[in-house]
Design a protein around this motif. Sequence first.
Motif, PDB file in Angstrom:
ATOM      1  N   TYR A  12       3.867  -3.193   6.200  1.00 57.11           N
ATOM      2  CA  TYR A  12       2.722  -2.302   5.989  1.00 57.11           C
ATOM      3  C   TYR A  12       2.949  -0.998   6.750  1.00 57.11           C
ATOM      4  CZ  TYR A  12       1.567  -4.666  10.369  1.00 57.11           C
ATOM      5  OH  TYR A  12       1.628  -5.206  11.631  1.00 57.11           O
ATOM      6  N   GLU A  38      -3.641  -1.378   3.802  1.00 50.36           N
ATOM      7  CA  GLU A  38      -2.822  -0.244   4.244  1.00 50.36           C
ATOM      8  C   GLU A  38      -3.389   1.101   3.816  1.00 50.36           C
ATOM      9  OE1 GLU A  38       1.347   1.573   2.678  1.00 50.36           O
ATOM     10  OE2 GLU A  38       1.382  -0.529   3.251  1.00 50.36           O
ATOM     11  N   ALA A  39      -3.913   1.171   2.597  1.00 52.68           N
ATOM     12  CA  ALA A  39      -4.362   2.467   2.077  1.00 52.68           C
ATOM     13  C   ALA A  39      -5.502   3.063   2.884  1.00 52.68           C
ATOM     14  CB  ALA A  39      -4.796   2.318   0.614  1.00 52.68           C
ATOM     15  N   ARG A  50       1.199   6.307   4.207  1.00 55.46           N
ATOM     16  CA  ARG A  50       2.474   5.976   3.571  1.00 55.46           C
ATOM     17  C   ARG A  50       2.386   6.032   2.050  1.00 55.46           C
ATOM     18  NH1 ARG A  50       5.987   0.426   4.371  1.00 55.46           N
ATOM     19  NH2 ARG A  50       4.225  -0.536   3.272  1.00 55.46           N
ATOM     20  N   GLN A  51       1.366   5.404   1.460  1.00 60.30           N
ATOM     21  CA  GLN A  51       1.264   5.365   0.004  1.00 60.30           C
ATOM     22  C   GLN A  51       1.045   6.755  -0.574  1.00 60.30           C
ATOM     23  OE1 GLN A  51      -1.485   2.475  -1.547  1.00 60.30           O
ATOM     24  NE2 GLN A  51      -0.812   0.861  -0.158  1.00 60.30           N
ATOM     25  N   ALA A 110       3.844   8.585  -3.030  1.00 62.19           N
ATOM     26  CA  ALA A 110       3.496   8.951  -4.399  1.00 62.19           C
ATOM     27  C   ALA A 110       3.630  10.452  -4.641  1.00 62.19           C
ATOM     28  CB  ALA A 110       2.070   8.499  -4.710  1.00 62.19           C
ATOM     29  N   VAL A 165      -5.800   8.511  -2.297  1.00 61.89           N
ATOM     30  CA  VAL A 165      -5.370   7.198  -1.824  1.00 61.89           C
ATOM     31  C   VAL A 165      -6.315   6.780  -0.705  1.00 61.89           C
ATOM     32  CG1 VAL A 165      -3.532   5.815  -0.821  1.00 61.89           C
ATOM     33  CG2 VAL A 165      -2.976   7.652  -2.417  1.00 61.89           C
TER      34      VAL A 165
END
Length: 640
Positions: free
Chosen positions: A36, A460-461, A466-467, A471, A607
């Motif tokens: 994560y 995690e979001a 990170r996400q 993206a 996100v």
Amino acid sequence: MSERWKTAPVRLGVGWADIAVLVLGLLVLTCGLGGYGFYEPHEGHFAGVAREMLLRNDWVTPTLNGAPYLNKPPLLYWLIATSTKLFGFNEFAARLPVALAGWLGAVVAWKWARELWNPTAGRMAAAMLCMAAGWFLFTHQILIDVLLASLLLASYYCLWRFLWEPRRWRYCLALYGLLGLCILTKGPVGLFFPVLSWVGLALNRRSFASFQKARLVLGAGVILAVILPWVVAVERANPGFLKYFLLNENLSRIADVRWPPDYAVSKVSALGYLAVAGIWGIPWTLLLPQALSSAWQDWQQGRSPEATWSQRRRSEGMLLLTIAAAAPLLLFLPMSSRLVYYSLPALPPVILLCAGWWSRCREPGQRQGQRSLGWVFALLGLVVGTGAFWLPRLVVNLPELANIAGLHFTAAFLLLALGASWLVAGVLLLARWPYRALVGLCLGLSLVWATVANGFATTEAVRSSRQLIAAADPRLGLETLWVFEGSRELGAAGAMSYYLDRRGGHPLAEVPGATRTAPLPPGWARGRAETAYRTVMVLTDGGVNRLPPVFPGPAPAYATNRRQLQEFWDSTRPVVFVTDFLRQPNDPQDPLDLNLPISAKEPLQVVGPRQLYGNAAAQEHWEQSCASRGQATAECSGRI
């Protein structure tokens, strides 16, 4: 020479059961470390500083987002940087030193408990510490406190051995070396708890002769040898560091006037602090009454004139562990600056006391406590297990968790597994099988913590960028300038910088518009040997909740303001703006569009609580990237 010093402790062998317990503990504490993204701001802060130590080849001045970040001593940064050097720029490498520090704390607990009581107690202490809720959770988050707690436990152990075996120099040198490492971990407070424990032992003996035999001059020399090289080097490189660190990060924090102030979510009331301390010890805090009663009996037995050398030695061990457990609670209890994890150094001593009782709970005088604990575990297991049918519905209705897929099932499974393990442990205790109860409980908790580690990825979001960057960045390119709305801590910007440049920097030739001598364009910082790495610009006037820290030295290159943001936005360079994910959603004084540039349109990406906006040039890049992949702009934008 007193008879006290003539008897040496019995050497205890290490069997396969000991190795199995320690290996299982290591597996639990390292389970899922890389699964994560960094929880921001705290993990982004530590991982970001360690990363920049490597990128800049500067192990003296902690740097975050391209500028000095001088609020912590360096030991944890050094450990993370070393791990990153070995295993690469990733979450597993960044979290591994904290997990290993937690495991080494369990090794110390294993060694100390077997010397205090018996080999079984040692195995129980190691297993119980690795399975404690707080120990597992904070070995999976990058914070200082597990490292500090393990170093403090090791220093208590060396103090205990040194006082009873003063001719063994290794314990003397280890004690003072560990005290130096405590200071390099947390600052002067790292010295306070061991000294307080030492004074408590002297008062118990009604003699301060131990200080006279403690080679204090040698000890001071060892401590200074550990801390002074870095202190001198960092002060020379950053004049004013010592004053800032001692005043703002220590005295001002004690008085709760430190700037920037800590987030209210991390602070707790006095009663809440005690409650949280109990939660970190779950499930072992349930047997705290039995453990304290057993420790009291051991202490009293050692004070008897007829006590043997071993009993007197154990008695002082009980006192030392009790002081070590109480000190973090009592010191921070009256302070309004107390944070939820400040009680963590109390956990290993408490676990040792609990392991001592459990290893002897089959003795005639302890059977009533065993029976009582069995009923407690059985009843709580039923309550927690039935909670699986109604509590998850309440959890998923929280606004920040409502959109997380699979959270309902994960929460229900956790409650069922936890309730079942407690119920089985209670039944086995009532059947007078305490060792089987502990084995079953630890196996059940292993399953629970493995599920929790997977749950970190599920959420995690909410707390990681990170996400969002994974993206968006491939669609925007190196020339894009990233601007962050800001937050009270810089760690969120540090994590964004980390994820924008995970490969370890770029040659200057790859940096748009860069030369060897001219200043780099905004959004870049110089690394070692003609390299550069990406940084994130941060608003300094984004609102009272987002004023950044002010360290000694010149203003950081990442600092920008709303006027400059608008100039960037109106330029031909691609620019994106990321909103603060820690804002209060219903605060009328802090609406989502408070700091948006003029002419900002719909977000390119959403996100969790983060929204990414782009200027005209960034939108053009985005549309071209989507077209090259055969996607309509609407298909590659929107919410993840």
